[in-house]
Enzyme design. Structure first.
Site, PDB file in Angstrom:
ATOM      1  N   LYS A 289      -7.339   6.454 -19.562  1.00  0.00           N
ATOM      2  CA  LYS A 289      -7.569   6.954 -20.913  1.00  0.00           C
ATOM      3  C   LYS A 289      -6.318   6.759 -21.779  1.00  0.00           C
ATOM      4  O   LYS A 289      -5.893   5.642 -21.975  1.00  0.00           O
ATOM      5  CB  LYS A 289      -8.040   8.407 -20.845  1.00  0.00           C
ATOM      6  CG  LYS A 289      -9.104   8.664 -19.751  1.00  0.00           C
ATOM      7  CD  LYS A 289     -10.432   7.989 -19.989  1.00  0.00           C
ATOM      8  CE  LYS A 289     -11.392   8.047 -18.805  1.00  0.00           C
ATOM      9  NZ  LYS A 289     -11.617   9.367 -18.229  1.00  0.00           N
TER      10      LYS A 289
ATOM     11  N   ASP B 206      -5.744  19.057 -15.333  1.00  0.00           N
ATOM     12  CA  ASP B 206      -6.155  17.707 -15.719  1.00  0.00           C
ATOM     13  C   ASP B 206      -5.715  17.510 -17.167  1.00  0.00           C
ATOM     14  O   ASP B 206      -6.269  18.121 -18.076  1.00  0.00           O
ATOM     15  CB  ASP B 206      -7.675  17.566 -15.561  1.00  0.00           C
ATOM     16  CG  ASP B 206      -8.158  16.142 -15.807  1.00  0.00           C
ATOM     17  OD1 ASP B 206      -7.514  15.427 -16.614  1.00  0.00           O
ATOM     18  OD2 ASP B 206      -9.176  15.743 -15.224  1.00  0.00           O
TER      19      ASP B 206
ATOM     20  N   ARG C 280       0.857  -1.199   0.000  1.00  0.00           N
ATOM     21  CA  ARG C 280       0.000   0.000   0.000  1.00  0.00           C
ATOM     22  C   ARG C 280       0.886   1.240   0.000  1.00  0.00           C
ATOM     23  O   ARG C 280       0.625   2.218  -0.683  1.00  0.00           O
ATOM     24  CB  ARG C 280      -0.938   0.031   1.210  1.00  0.00           C
ATOM     25  CG  ARG C 280      -1.632   1.376   1.310  1.00  0.00           C
ATOM     26  CD  ARG C 280      -2.783   1.514   2.286  1.00  0.00           C
ATOM     27  NE  ARG C 280      -2.752   0.678   3.435  1.00  0.00           N
ATOM     28  CZ  ARG C 280      -2.022   0.913   4.551  1.00  0.00           C
ATOM     29  NH1 ARG C 280      -1.265   1.987   4.644  1.00  0.00           N
ATOM     30  NH2 ARG C 280      -2.065   0.065   5.549  1.00  0.00           N
TER      31      ARG C 280
ATOM     32  N   TYR D 134     -15.122  17.642 -16.184  1.00  0.00           N
ATOM     33  CA  TYR D 134     -15.552  16.238 -16.224  1.00  0.00           C
ATOM     34  C   TYR D 134     -16.664  16.032 -15.185  1.00  0.00           C
ATOM     35  O   TYR D 134     -16.555  16.526 -14.047  1.00  0.00           O
ATOM     36  CB  TYR D 134     -14.341  15.353 -15.917  1.00  0.00           C
ATOM     37  CG  TYR D 134     -14.651  13.880 -15.841  1.00  0.00           C
ATOM     38  CD1 TYR D 134     -14.914  13.142 -16.987  1.00  0.00           C
ATOM     39  CD2 TYR D 134     -14.673  13.235 -14.610  1.00  0.00           C
ATOM     40  CE1 TYR D 134     -15.203  11.801 -16.907  1.00  0.00           C
ATOM     41  CE2 TYR D 134     -14.957  11.883 -14.528  1.00  0.00           C
ATOM     42  CZ  TYR D 134     -15.229  11.166 -15.684  1.00  0.00           C
ATOM     43  OH  TYR D 134     -15.513   9.834 -15.586  1.00  0.00           O
TER      44      TYR D 134
END
Ligand SMILES: *Cc1c(COP(=O)(O)O)cnc(C)c1O
Length: 395
Positions: A199, A174, A50, A102
């Site tokens: 993406k 972004d 983690r 978005y």
């Protein structure tokens, strides 16, 4: 390793042949949750996955170098990346975000505001007065999405960075829609770049992931520590796949944007299309800024179909190569209807303000042959035309 390697070289070969155990050319996938201590009080580079993991670290280093940043944190999704950056704000802080950001980002920031975590205002960042009013309130963080989703509105990153710098705000960009292959916001003055690696970076529509790249090493370290606290770090397997996808980022995007440009030109000449939103068209209001700050126009475009929802319905069911689906940036071409899909969660009023009409469609151009894609659109548009003619003759 030299800092000035060409990003193409970084994408293709960062971490190749560094394996000391077997000389593996492809960097191995380390799934192990935990790592043996060398001895009492002697941990190695990694102790628990983690916190840090060799496969995820390699992806983070690669992304940081591609974006020209000092460090990166790889997390479980694009939303986790955005949440990670904004988690630094408190109840006295104000964030400025684009009015047409978005849909998931709009939902996240609004929910954080409603819970009192921080305040947020959504503004049209091309509206000089609205922007000036927002900066008068001394925001702590400003988010830019350029080109925006789905209207491809372009924002001047350098001028936004100057403005943010003067008022003491951190600038977050972004960069999902272009990827570092086409735009490097940190070199234009941004403090953070966020990605949905789902993406273009992964590019094969088989991973959901995200990343934050920071210009300052201390910021990268702060965010990495917090990602460990809240446990949103990305999985090693997803990191492996994303790094694999990333190897071909540059040639993929180069081909996709060439086809996108041809599709945009085709649509702009079609009588059933009332508007095309593609920064590569000289008619696009952001064309000049895009030419300056991007090294290509990208492979995303929006267009307005005459005839509203009825026409959209016919169109999306008539296409054969384009798939009706959310997401973008993969090797396959997709069509999305923002009003009922990606932006359905936004309230209708905010959607209208953002210019997302019922006739608006968004295309993500993949790697299929240009002629096949254009003929697919052509046939679908012909079928819309046919239904409209039939409807008129029935009157
Ligand atoms: C998809 C997307 C996101 C969210 O990313 P996920 O990986 O789906 O969480 C954020 N910003 C933009 C511009 C996106 O396209």
């Amino acid at each position: 390793m030299s800092k000035s390697r060409d990003p193409r070289t970084v994408a293709a070969a960062n971490g190749v042949a560094i394996d000391t155990a077997f000389g593996a050319v492809t960097p191995p996938l380390h799934l192990s949750t935990t790592f043996a201590f060398e001895g009492f009080e002697r941990s190695r580079t990694h102790d628990y996955s983690r916190t840090s993991n060799p496969t995820r670290s390699l992806l983070a280093e690669t992304l940081a170098e591609l974006e020209g940043g000092a460090g990166a944190v790889v997390v479980a999704s694009g939303m986790a990346a955005i949440d990670l950056v904004f988690s630094q704000l408190g109840p006295d802080d104000l964030a400025v975000a684009p009015h047409d950001c978005y849909g998931g980002t709009h939902r996240l920031l609004s929910a954080r505001r409603d819970r009192g975590h921080f305040d947020v205002v959504f503004v049209d960042q091309n509206d000089e007065q609205a922007l000036a009013r927002a900066f008068e309130k001394f925001p702590s963080m400003v988010l830019v999405e350029t080109p925006s989703n789905p209207l491809m509105r372009v924002v001047d990153i350098r001028s936004m960075a100057d403005r943010a710098g003067k008022s003491g705000a951190k600038l977050v960009v972004d960069n999902t829609f272009l990827s570092p292959a086409l735009q490097r916001p940190l070199l234009l003055g941004a403090d953070y770049v966020v990605h949905s690696t789902t993406k273009y970076l992964n590019g094969h529509s088989d991973v959901v992931g995200g990343a934050v790249v920071a210009a300052a090493r201390s910021d990268a370290e702060t965010l990495a520590a917090w990602a460990n606290v809240v446990g949103t770090t990305g999985s090693p397997f997803d990191s492996y796949l994303t790094l694999r996808g990333l190897r071909t980022l540059f040639p993929r995007v180069a081909q996709q944007q060439e086809t996108a440009h041809a599709v945009a030109r085709y649509l702009a000449g079609h009588p059933l299309v009332s508007a095309v939103y593609y920064p590569g068209l000289s008619s696009h209001p952001g064309h000049e800024i895009a030419r300056r700050q991007q090294s290509g126009f990208g492979a995303m475009l929006g267009f307005e179909l005459k005839g509203g929802c009825g026409a959209v319905h016919r169109f999306v069911e008539a296409v054969r190569i384009f798939t009706l689906a959310e997401s973008l940036g993969g090797v396959e071409s997709l069509v999305a209807h923002p009003a009922t899909m990606t932006h359905a969660g936004m309230d209708p009023e905010a959607r209208r303000t953002a210019g997302i009409t019922d006739g608006l469609l968004r295309l993500s151009i993949g790697l299929e042959a240009e002629a096949d894609l254009i003929s697919d659109l052509d046939l679908a548009l012909a079928s819309v035309e046919e239904t409209q003619v039939l409807a008129q003759s029935a009157l």
